[in-house]
Design an enzyme around this catalytic site. Structure first.
Site, PDB file in Angstrom:
ATOM      1  N   HIS A   1       0.802  -1.223   0.000  1.00 53.64           N
ATOM      2  CA  HIS A   1       0.000   0.000   0.000  1.00 53.64           C
ATOM      3  C   HIS A   1       0.833   1.270   0.000  1.00 53.64           C
ATOM      4  O   HIS A   1       0.351   2.342  -0.383  1.00 53.64           O
ATOM      5  CB  HIS A   1      -0.954  -0.007   1.203  1.00 53.64           C
ATOM      6  CG  HIS A   1      -2.178   0.823   1.040  1.00 53.64           C
ATOM      7  ND1 HIS A   1      -2.253   1.918   0.206  1.00 53.64           N
ATOM      8  CD2 HIS A   1      -3.409   0.735   1.621  1.00 53.64           C
ATOM      9  CE1 HIS A   1      -3.465   2.452   0.275  1.00 53.64           C
ATOM     10  NE2 HIS A   1      -4.173   1.753   1.117  1.00 53.64           N
TER      11      HIS A   1
ATOM     12  N   ASN B   1     -10.575  -4.247 -17.717  1.00 54.32           N
ATOM     13  CA  ASN B   1     -10.921  -5.197 -18.776  1.00 54.32           C
ATOM     14  C   ASN B   1      -9.646  -5.758 -19.402  1.00 54.32           C
ATOM     15  O   ASN B   1      -8.875  -5.026 -20.017  1.00 54.32           O
ATOM     16  CB  ASN B   1     -11.782  -4.486 -19.828  1.00 54.32           C
ATOM     17  CG  ASN B   1     -12.191  -5.378 -20.973  1.00 54.32           C
ATOM     18  OD1 ASN B   1     -11.849  -6.554 -21.029  1.00 54.32           O
ATOM     19  ND2 ASN B   1     -12.940  -4.815 -21.905  1.00 54.32           N
TER      20      ASN B   1
END
Length: 453
Positions: A163, A378
C-alpha cells in the site's frame, strides 16, 4: 454467497515477471504521505471474469503474464524493491527484478461462488497465494498477482499491493493500463507520473493544523479487537436501506452525501455494538481524496497515495445517545476540514513525528472505492463481475477498516456492499441494531445481510 464452498486449486511455481525491456536502475523516494506507518501493509484486491466465447483459444494466464511484462516497462518502479533510509524514509530501488506471478487452476465454476458475488470470499488464501517471505514491506516484491482459471472458462485475477506504493485510484490506473496492453495496445492510455515530491513535507516542516487522526492513544482497557474472534460479514445498502436511514436525518442535513450518511450511521451502530464505556473517546477516520484539493491538482497519471486521513472525535456516550444527525455533522466537518494547507500540514506532521500509525484504539476507518471503478478493468474478457477489495478489516490492525464497494443485488438493485469485521458477540449486536432500524426487527434473514464467514 456460497460461504461453504470447498474447491481445490492447483498452482504453478511462483515466478518473477520482469519488465519486457531494460528499465532505469535508480532510486525513487516515496512521498511523505506514502511512507507513513499506517500504509505499510499489503492490501488484497480480487476480480472475477466470465467466460467469453469470442476468446476461444485464448489463455488469460498467458495473455496477462505477457501484458504484465510490457506494462512494467512503463510502471518499472513496481518491479523494484522498497528500501528504508535514515529517519524511516522509504524509497524504491528500481532493480527491475519483477513482481510475483502465479498461474493456477481451480475445479470450480464462477457460478458456484454465488450470485451475486460479494466479499468475504471463501478460500481467499487459495485464490491469492501468500508466497512465503513475500509479506514483508521491505525488500520483497511490491505486487503479487495470481490468475486462476475456472472450470467454466472464466477466471479470477487477484492482486496484492504494497500500500505504500499506491492507493486504490493508483492501483486501478496500473490495472487498467495492464488491461489495455492485454487487449492489444502498445502503451497505457494514461502515462504513469511519479512526482512524489508533490506530497512531501515542506522545508522546513511546519505543522499548521490539528491532526487528531494520529493521536497516540494507549489501549489501557484492551479495546483493540481480538484477531482470534473475528467474524466477517458483508451488508448491502440499496434504495430501501438508504431510505430507512434517511428518515433519521434532520431536514437541515438532508442534502448530505450517501457516503456521509452511511459513514455516520455505521460508526454509530458499530460503537453501540462494541459497547465501550460512555466516557471513552471514539473516532471516525475518513479517507479524503487530496488529488483535486491541491492547486494545481496532482497531475493525471499520478499513482501514489493521493489522500489523507481526517478524524472526528467524540465520546461513546455522546455518539450512541444522540440522534444520528450528531454523528453526521461530525463526519461532514471532518471532511470539510481537509484543505490544501491541511494536506501539507499532514506531510510535515508525519516527518516531524517519525511517520506514525493513525490512531487505531476505538477507531473506525472507512474508504469509499465506488469512484475507483475496479469493475471496469478489462483484460479482454469484458468488465469484472465483481471487482474490488477481497475483504474488510485489512491492515496491521484487523477490524478497524471497511470499504464501500459498488454492488448490484439479486433483485437488480444498485447500491453498496460493505464488508465489516467484528468480534462474534459484537457482530450479533451490530446485526440486531441494523435490523431494528432498517426493517423494524424483521429477523436474521433480513435482506441487508448478504454474506458471512
Amino acid at each position: 454467497m456460497a460461504t461453504s464452498l470447498v474447491f481445490t486449486v492447483r498452482r504453478g511455481k511462483p515466478e518473477l515477471v520482469a519488465p519486457a525491456k531494460a528499465t532505469p536502475h535508480e532510486v525513487k523516494l516515496l512521498s511523505d504521505i506514502d511512507d507513513q506507518e499506517g500504509l505499510r501493509f499489503q492490501i488484497p484486491i480480487i476480480q472475477f471474469y466470465r467466460h467469453d466465447p469470442s476468446n476461444a483459444g485464448k489463455d488469460p494466464v498467458d495473455v496477462i503474464r505477457k501484458a504484465l511484462a510490457e506494462t512494467l516497462v512503463f510502471y518499472y518502479p513496481f518491479a523494484g524493491r522498497l528500501r528504508e533510509g535514515p529517519n524511516r524514509k522509504l524509497m524504491v530501488e528500481c532493480t527491475g527484478e519483477g513482481v510475483l506471478f502465479i498461474e493456477a487452476d481451480a475445479d470450480v465454476t464462477l457460478d458456484q461462488f454465488g450470485d451475486p458475488l460479494q466479499p468475504p470470499f471463501p478460500c481467499l488464501e487459495e485464490l491469492l497465494y501468500d508466497v512465503p517471505g513475500s509479506g514483508e514491506v521491505l525488500n520483497t516484491p511490491l505486487l503479487v498477482i495470481q490468475v486462476t482459471r475456472l472450470k467454466c472458462g472464466g477466471f479470477i485475477f487477484a492482486i496484492r499491493l504494497n500500500h505504500t506504493m499506491s492507493d486504490g485510484a493508483g492501483l486501478v490506473q496500473f490495472m487498467s493500463g495492464l488491461g489495455e496492453i492485454a487487449r492489444g495496445m502498445h502503451r497505457p492510455s494514461i502515462q504513469p507520473v511519479w512526482c512524489r515530491e508533490l506530497l512531501s513535507a515542506r522545508e522546513p516542516p511546519k505543522v499548521t493544523c490539528i491532526h487528531r487522526e494520529y493521536e497516540q492513544v494507549p489501549d489501557t482497557k484492551g479495546t483493540l479487537i481480538p484477531v482470534d474472534d473475528m467474524v466477517h460479514r458483508s451488508f448491502f445498502f440499496g434504495p430501501t436501506e438508504l431510505a430507512a436511514i434517511s428518515r433519521l436525518i434532520p431536514p437541515h442535513l438532508s442534502k448530505s452525501s450517501r457516503f456521509e450518511i452511511l459513514t455516520a450511521f455505521l460508526w454509530r451502530c458499530r460503537t453501540i455494538a462494541l459497547q465501550p464505556n460512555t466516557d471513552e473517546e471514539v473516532r471516525i477516520l475518513c479517507i479524503v481524496n487530496a488529488r483535486g484539493k491541491l492547486d494545481p491538482p496532482l497531475p493525471t497519471g499520478y499513482y501514489g497515495n493521493g489522500f489523507t486521513f481526517s478524524a472526528a472525535v467524540t465520546t461513546a456516550g455522546k455518539l450512541c445517545e444522540n440522534p444520528l444527525g450528531y454523528a453526521l455533522e461530525l463526519v461532514i466537518k471532518t471532511k470539510t476540514d481537509v484543505t490544501e494547507e491541511y494536506i501539507h500540514s499532514v506531510a510535515d506532521f508525519l516527518v516531524l513525528n517519525g511517520r506514525p500509525h493513525f490512531t487505531v484504539v476505538r477507531s473506525f476507518l472507512v474508504s469509499d472505492v465506488t469512484i475507483v471503478r475496479f469493475r471496469k478493468v478489462n483484460f479482454g474478457w469484458g468488465k469484472a463481475v465483481y471487482g474490488g477489495p477481497a475483504k474488510g478489516g485489512v491492515g496491521a490492525i484487523p477490524g478497524v477498516s471497511s470499504f464501500f464497494v459498488p454492488f448490484k443485488n439479486a433483485k437488480g438493485e444498485e447500491g453498496l456492499v460493505i464488508p465489516l469485521c467484528l468480534p462474534s458477540e459484537a457482530m450479533d449486536r451490530f446485526v440486531k441494531e441494523l435490523d431494528t432500524i432498517l426493517t423494524g426487527g424483521g429477523g436474521p434473514n433480513s435482506g441487508f445481510i448478504v454474506s458471512s464467514l
